[in-house]
Design a protein around this motif. Structure first.
Motif, PDB file in Angstrom:
ATOM      1  N   GLU A   1       0.858  -1.182   0.000  1.00 44.52           N
ATOM      2  CA  GLU A   1       0.000   0.000   0.000  1.00 44.52           C
ATOM      3  C   GLU A   1       0.896   1.235   0.000  1.00 44.52           C
ATOM      4  O   GLU A   1       1.577   1.521   0.986  1.00 44.52           O
ATOM      5  N   VAL A   2       0.905   1.958  -1.102  1.00 48.68           N
ATOM      6  CA  VAL A   2       1.761   3.128  -1.281  1.00 48.68           C
ATOM      7  C   VAL A   2       0.958   4.383  -0.962  1.00 48.68           C
ATOM      8  O   VAL A   2      -0.136   4.573  -1.500  1.00 48.68           O
ATOM      9  N   THR A   3       1.510   5.230  -0.085  1.00 50.33           N
ATOM     10  CA  THR A   3       0.843   6.481   0.298  1.00 50.33           C
ATOM     11  C   THR A   3       1.690   7.651  -0.141  1.00 50.33           C
ATOM     12  O   THR A   3       2.871   7.748   0.231  1.00 50.33           O
ATOM     13  N   ILE A   4       1.096   8.538  -0.950  1.00 52.41           N
ATOM     14  CA  ILE A   4       1.736   9.777  -1.370  1.00 52.41           C
ATOM     15  C   ILE A   4       1.128  10.899  -0.538  1.00 52.41           C
ATOM     16  O   ILE A   4      -0.072  11.163  -0.627  1.00 52.41           O
ATOM     17  N   TYR A   5       1.962  11.549   0.277  1.00 52.98           N
ATOM     18  CA  TYR A   5       1.452  12.601   1.163  1.00 52.98           C
ATOM     19  C   TYR A   5       1.152  13.876   0.382  1.00 52.98           C
ATOM     20  O   TYR A   5       1.686  14.112  -0.699  1.00 52.98           O
ATOM     21  N   SER A   6       0.291  14.700   0.962  1.00 49.64           N
ATOM     22  CA  SER A   6      -0.020  16.020   0.415  1.00 49.64           C
ATOM     23  C   SER A   6       0.488  17.086   1.376  1.00 49.64           C
ATOM     24  O   SER A   6       0.462  16.899   2.603  1.00 49.64           O
ATOM     25  N   VAL A   7       0.971  18.183   0.803  1.00 49.00           N
ATOM     26  CA  VAL A   7       1.421  19.280   1.665  1.00 49.00           C
ATOM     27  C   VAL A   7       0.284  19.830   2.488  1.00 49.00           C
ATOM     28  O   VAL A   7       0.471  20.406   3.565  1.00 49.00           O
ATOM     29  N   LEU A   8      -0.944  19.637   2.001  1.00 47.63           N
ATOM     30  CA  LEU A   8      -2.100  20.129   2.748  1.00 47.63           C
ATOM     31  C   LEU A   8      -2.337  19.310   4.017  1.00 47.63           C
ATOM     32  O   LEU A   8      -3.002  19.776   4.944  1.00 47.63           O
ATOM     33  N   ASP A   9      -1.780  18.072   4.037  1.00 50.15           N
ATOM     34  CA  ASP A   9      -1.945  17.242   5.237  1.00 50.15           C
ATOM     35  C   ASP A   9      -1.200  17.829   6.423  1.00 50.15           C
ATOM     36  O   ASP A   9      -1.547  17.553   7.578  1.00 50.15           O
ATOM     37  N   PHE A  10      -0.146  18.621   6.169  1.00 52.46           N
ATOM     38  CA  PHE A  10       0.681  19.168   7.246  1.00 52.46           C
ATOM     39  C   PHE A  10       0.287  20.587   7.613  1.00 52.46           C
ATOM     40  O   PHE A  10       0.892  21.200   8.482  1.00 52.46           O
ATOM     41  N   LYS A  11      -0.729  21.098   6.947  1.00 49.20           N
ATOM     42  CA  LYS A  11      -1.136  22.471   7.211  1.00 49.20           C
ATOM     43  C   LYS A  11      -2.271  22.481   8.202  1.00 49.20           C
ATOM     44  O   LYS A  11      -3.254  21.760   8.059  1.00 49.20           O
ATOM     45  N   GLU A  12      -2.126  23.316   9.254  1.00 52.87           N
ATOM     46  CA  GLU A  12      -3.161  23.409  10.282  1.00 52.87           C
ATOM     47  C   GLU A  12      -4.363  24.175   9.736  1.00 52.87           C
ATOM     48  O   GLU A  12      -4.226  25.113   8.953  1.00 52.87           O
ATOM     49  N   ASP A  13      -5.527  23.760  10.140  1.00 52.40           N
ATOM     50  CA  ASP A  13      -6.752  24.457   9.756  1.00 52.40           C
ATOM     51  C   ASP A  13      -6.917  25.685  10.644  1.00 52.40           C
ATOM     52  O   ASP A  13      -7.288  25.583  11.820  1.00 52.40           O
ATOM     53  N   TYR A  14      -6.615  26.857  10.096  1.00 53.44           N
ATOM     54  CA  TYR A  14      -6.696  28.101  10.847  1.00 53.44           C
ATOM     55  C   TYR A  14      -8.111  28.670  10.770  1.00 53.44           C
ATOM     56  O   TYR A  14      -8.802  28.539   9.758  1.00 53.44           O
ATOM     57  N   LYS A  15      -8.514  29.305  11.859  1.00 52.49           N
ATOM     58  CA  LYS A  15      -9.835  29.917  11.935  1.00 52.49           C
ATOM     59  C   LYS A  15      -9.709  31.354  12.438  1.00 52.49           C
ATOM     60  O   LYS A  15      -8.725  31.714  13.102  1.00 52.49           O
ATOM     61  N   VAL A  16     -10.708  32.181  12.106  1.00 55.40           N
ATOM     62  CA  VAL A  16     -10.877  33.492  12.716  1.00 55.40           C
ATOM     63  C   VAL A  16     -12.311  33.588  13.204  1.00 55.40           C
ATOM     64  O   VAL A  16     -13.206  32.914  12.677  1.00 55.40           O
ATOM     65  N   THR A  17     -12.528  34.405  14.231  1.00 58.74           N
ATOM     66  CA  THR A  17     -13.861  34.545  14.828  1.00 58.74           C
ATOM     67  C   THR A  17     -14.278  35.998  14.759  1.00 58.74           C
ATOM     68  O   THR A  17     -13.489  36.904  15.088  1.00 58.74           O
ATOM     69  N   ILE A  18     -15.513  36.237  14.323  1.00 56.46           N
ATOM     70  CA  ILE A  18     -16.060  37.590  14.286  1.00 56.46           C
ATOM     71  C   ILE A  18     -17.378  37.592  15.046  1.00 56.46           C
ATOM     72  O   ILE A  18     -18.194  36.676  14.917  1.00 56.46           O
ATOM     73  N   ASP A  19     -17.568  38.602  15.874  1.00 59.10           N
ATOM     74  CA  ASP A  19     -18.758  38.683  16.720  1.00 59.10           C
ATOM     75  C   ASP A  19     -19.209  40.124  16.795  1.00 59.10           C
ATOM     76  O   ASP A  19     -18.496  41.045  16.380  1.00 59.10           O
ATOM     77  N   GLY A  20     -20.399  40.326  17.359  1.00 56.23           N
ATOM     78  CA  GLY A  20     -20.913  41.673  17.541  1.00 56.23           C
ATOM     79  C   GLY A  20     -21.927  42.022  16.480  1.00 56.23           C
ATOM     80  O   GLY A  20     -22.735  41.189  16.057  1.00 56.23           O
ATOM     81  N   GLU A  21     -21.855  43.246  15.995  1.00 57.85           N
ATOM     82  CA  GLU A  21     -22.890  43.785  15.122  1.00 57.85           C
ATOM     83  C   GLU A  21     -22.615  43.470  13.648  1.00 57.85           C
ATOM     84  O   GLU A  21     -22.348  44.355  12.823  1.00 57.85           O
ATOM     85  N   VAL A  22     -22.657  42.179  13.324  1.00 59.13           N
ATOM     86  CA  VAL A  22     -22.564  41.733  11.925  1.00 59.13           C
ATOM     87  C   VAL A  22     -23.748  40.814  11.652  1.00 59.13           C
ATOM     88  O   VAL A  22     -24.392  40.299  12.577  1.00 59.13           O
ATOM     89  N   LYS A  23     -24.016  40.597  10.354  1.00 57.21           N
ATOM     90  CA  LYS A  23     -25.202  39.817   9.993  1.00 57.21           C
ATOM     91  C   LYS A  23     -25.091  38.346  10.426  1.00 57.21           C
ATOM     92  O   LYS A  23     -26.049  37.774  10.922  1.00 57.21           O
ATOM     93  N   ASN A  24     -23.919  37.740  10.230  1.00 52.37           N
ATOM     94  CA  ASN A  24     -23.754  36.309  10.537  1.00 52.37           C
ATOM     95  C   ASN A  24     -22.485  36.096  11.353  1.00 52.37           C
ATOM     96  O   ASN A  24     -21.448  35.669  10.813  1.00 52.37           O
ATOM     97  N   PRO A  25     -22.541  36.408  12.650  1.00 52.01           N
ATOM     98  CA  PRO A  25     -21.343  36.192  13.473  1.00 52.01           C
ATOM     99  C   PRO A  25     -21.022  34.698  13.583  1.00 52.01           C
ATOM    100  O   PRO A  25     -21.890  33.847  13.442  1.00 52.01           O
TER     101      PRO A  25
END
Length: 807
Positions: A473-497
């Motif tokens: 079973e041969v596995t070819i890795y992806s550079v995306l596998d090593f990238k952390e899933d980053y998030k940002v948070t927005i709150d307050g007076e916006v339509k969809n916080p």
């Protein structure tokens, strides 16, 4: 003209059939006296046969019948009876007693019925299902032409017709002496002759009497109108015995009637005995396997079907298309048995077959290889077990990960990593080329990991291009596998916080547009909290995050300078310091301008709103003013969250919550308008909340009395009278009423109860428009006789103890 003559003679013959035999009807010439109700079913059948032999329908015969004197009503009756005969209604008896049936050709066959019962004992025996199905009975088809080799005998009936210049039509049975009798012709011996030979003999005899037949001006037709019944014997079947069946019946038809072979009966060597000799050996497997009906011969009188016991049976289980118990003949091989079982199914292991054999003392096991299938002859009692193929692959290899076609592929000797990548149509753009992985199955079924320098493989390094093995079973890795899933948070007076994915170069403007923009209450102040990253820990720095203050233009969702965000930023859009939508209260009842009013300031009081409503009217009851304040969901949640320390069975909390949700939708706040007018700072001049309702009741001089009283009623108010007066006015308290707990509800929502001190009771004051309520006495459990006896015993014991102590 010829057809008209035929029809005339036909009806001339028909309509006197209830006075004489069919052969004598030709002399009749008047149809006016015919009564169709007097015609027998046999006469109707003869009329139908005559119509068919002359190739005419009843509709074509109608004009001639009416011209000869038959009434239209009688002809309609005749037509109805002929139609009922076509649908099989003639000759029908009670259910289960039918002895024959007439087909579309007019030929009569004896009906043979046999109720089938599902054979559960022999269900696994190959061929047994053939005789369990009631819809498969091999019954001869009487609609087919009579076989030219059919042998006539006593009980058959011939339809003899002469048509042309001379006419004659009759159904003539074959007598017990084997002869038929034709009017003016005489007796003709036909028993033992084929239908073809008998036809020629009858034609020759008629030609000697009817001159037009000899000259060819008239023709002779001979057909079989009724088929005789023959007797046969079946021995060895599930239902052995003597059977009376049609002379057209075959061996399979008779076997089906007898339920097929018995429990130990043979399906391969059934004997058809005729004239005390074995006429034919019947092998049902020829029909089941090949559809060959060569053994399904026609039966004759006194035939015997003998079903001997089987010689040897074997069992086939497992992965074949038709597992079961099969009967084998001498000399047949396993290949023949496999054909009976319809071959292996798609999951069968075909390299060899396991067979359990019986010896004189015990069992033994034998393996039959594929090359022995055509030579091994099964023995009686053999049990063949066809197993499944192994759940493994002999040439499978797998590649997954950052290739265009990850999947399983076939493995060939000498195959390398680069070959497999080429089969998968190459690497994706996100492939990680510094390293690849091979999971390999070793000879002891443990796994190992082999590391591959993928960059060297792509550069053509033969040493790095490792040779593959089966099940790798041969596995070819992806550079995306090593990238952390980053998030940002927005709150307050916006339509969809909420939380959103972070991408490179994400700006604050981009994020605001992504969440649907700002709300109308958004201020220009924005606060961004950013995580602090450092390789060294500074305990003297108390900051947990870095705070960044920005200003934006709330009108167009943009900022003057485009601020670039970083992973895990938390953005807060602040609300305007003053941003409140107009909120309203309601004023109802006896005011000049009832309706809804906007709260003009944050401390809008009752007095101000009532004055804005024009003040009280002349009929207003100043003692009947109150505020109805809606119960908020937060208040219900607070009650549900309080621990009342009740027992598990106590439902007080649930009842209180249910009452707030479903019944008491408002809280009542009593008002004292007289004191509010004198002092605007009085506590009754409360500050109003949105959705409050000020209720000003109309003056009412009645006093309502309800509850456990004799009569629920409303009594006119009298200033000098107290609670007892009103209770007596409605007939007093009933047997369940609890007078000492009576209470008064005042029009402004307040309530007062009866109080007592020593032997004195103080009843609440009664005012106009108030309501007196008498509650029900609580139920008290009376002590049983046993409980009184127990108490008496305790007191007796105490008295005895005291007397003893003072002696």
């Amino acid at each position: 003209m010829k057809n008209i003559t035929v029809v005339f003679l036909f009806f001339f013959t028909l309509l006197l059939s209830y006075h004489s035999h069919a052969q004598d009807i030709l002399k009749s010439s008047d149809l006016s006296t015919v009564k169709v109700a007097n015609l027998s079913d046999a006469d109707i059948a003869k009329i139908k046969a005559q119509l068919q032999s002359n190739h005419m329908t009843i509709e074509q015969a109608e004009p001639m019948a009416l011209s000869k004197g038959m009434s239209a009503a009688e002809f309609a009756k005749l037509k109805e009876r002929l139609n009922s005969l076509s649908t099989g209604s003639l000759n029908n008896k009670a259910a289960g007693n039918t002895t024959g049936k007439t087909n579309n050709s007019g030929r009569v066959l004896d009906k043979i019925a046999n109720n089938k019962v599902k054979d559960s004992v022999n269900a696994m025996i190959f061929g047994s299902e053939l005789f369990d199905n009631p819809t498969l009975n091999f019954e001869p088809d009487s609609n087919l032409a009579t076989p030219v080799n059919y042998i006539l005998g006593p009980g058959d009936e011939l339809q003899v017709s002469v048509y042309g210049v001379q006419e004659y039509n009759a159904s003539i049975p074959v007598s017990v002496e084997g002869k038929i009798s034709i009017q003016y012709v005489g007796e003709i011996a036909v028993s033992g002759m084929s239908i073809e030979a008998a036809t020629q003999k009858i034609k020759a005899a008629i030609a000697r009497v009817y001159s037009t037949v000899a000259s060819g001006q008239s023709q002779v037709s001979v057909s079989l109108s009724r088929i005789r019944t023959i007797s046969i014997t079946i021995v060895g079947g599930k239902q052995p015995g003597n059977y009376s069946i049609s002379s057209l019946a075959t061996v399979y038809n008779a076997l089906h009637l007898a339920g097929g072979p018995g429990k130990n009966g043979s399906y391969r060597n059934i004997e058809l005995i005729r004239n005390n000799k074995v006429y034919k050996y019947v092998d049902i497997y020829r029909f089941l396997v090949k559809g060959d009906q060569s053994d399904n011969v026609t039966l004759k009188e006194n035939d015997v079907i003998r079903i001997p016991v089987y010689t040897q049976r074997v069992t086939v289980t497992g992965e074949v298309k038709r597992p079961g118990i099969f009967e084998m003949k001498k000399g047949e091989t396993f290949s023949d048995l496999l054909r009976f079982a319809s071959g292996f199914n798609e999951f069968a292991y075909t390299a060899s077959v396991n067979v359990t054999q019986k010896t004189g003392k015990e069992f033994k096991v034998k393996d039959i290889s594929e090359k022995e299938f055509s030579s091994y002859q099964p023995q009686a009692g053999d049990v063949f077990r066809i197993t499944k193929i192994l759940n493994r692959f002999e040439n499978r290899i797998k590649i997954e990960g950052a290739v265009f076609r990850p999947d399983y592929y076939s493995y060939s000797e000498g195959m390398r990593v680069s070959d497999l990548i080429q089969r998968a149509e190459g690497l994706k753009e996100d492939a990680y080329t510094k390293r690849a992985r091979i999971i390999r199955l070793q000879s002891d079924l443990t796994t190992e990991i082999v590391t591959v320098d993928l960059a060297a493989v792509l550069a053509g390094d033969r040493t790095a291009d490792i040779a593959l093995k089966r099940e790798d079973e041969v596995t070819i890795y992806s550079v995306l596998d090593f990238k952390e899933d980053y998030k940002v948070t927005i709150d307050g007076e916006v339509k969809n916080p909420g939380e959103y994915d972070y991408v490179d170069n994400l700006s604050l403007n981009d994020l605001i547009v992504q969440v649907g923009g700002l709300t109308g209450s958004a201020s220009k102040r924005v606060e961004i909290a950013r995580m602090i990253k450092s390789d060294e820990r500074d305990d003297n720095d108390p900051k947990r995050v870095e705070l960044i203050a920005l200003e934006i233009t709330a009108d167009n969702n943009e900022q003057a300078k485009n601020f670039v965000l970083q992973p895990f930023d938390v953005i807060n859009i602040r609300r305007m310091a003053v941003y409140e939508k107009p909120q309203m209260v309601k004023v109802s009842g006896a005011v000049v301008y009832p309706g809804k009013y906007v709260l003009a300031n944050k401390k809008e009081s009752v007095y101000n709103v009532v004055m804005r409503a024009g003040g009280l009217t002349s009929v207003a009851n100043i003692e009947g003013m109150k505020i109805l304040r809606p119960i908020k969901q937060e208040q219900i949640d607070d009650i549900e969250s309080i621990d009342l320390n009740l027992s598990k069975n106590d439902t007080l909390k649930e009842k209180l919550t249910k009452k707030l949700k479903e019944e008491a939708k408002f809280a009542v706040i009593p008002l004292d308008w007289e004191k509010i007018e004198k002092n605007k700072e009085h506590y009754s001049n409360v500050t109003l909340f949105p959705e409050d309702e000020i209720v000003v009741s109309t003056f009412n001089e009645g006093v309502k009395v309800s509850g456990n009283v004799l009569l629920n009623s409303e009594i006119p108010y009298r200033k000098s009278k107290g609670l007892n007066y009103y209770l007596n006015a409605v007939g007093g308290v009933n047997s369940k009423g609890w007078k000492k707990k009576a209470y008064v509800i005042y029009p402004n929502g307040k309530a007062d109860v009866t109080s007592s001190f020593l032997f004195f009771k103080s009843y609440p004051k009664v005012t106009p428009d108030s309501q007196i309520v008498v509650p029900e006495k609580p139920e008290r459990k009376r002590m049983s006789t046993g409980e009184w006896v127990s108490i008496g015993s305790v007191f007796s014991s105490l008295a005895l103890l005291i007397i003893t102590a003072f002696k």
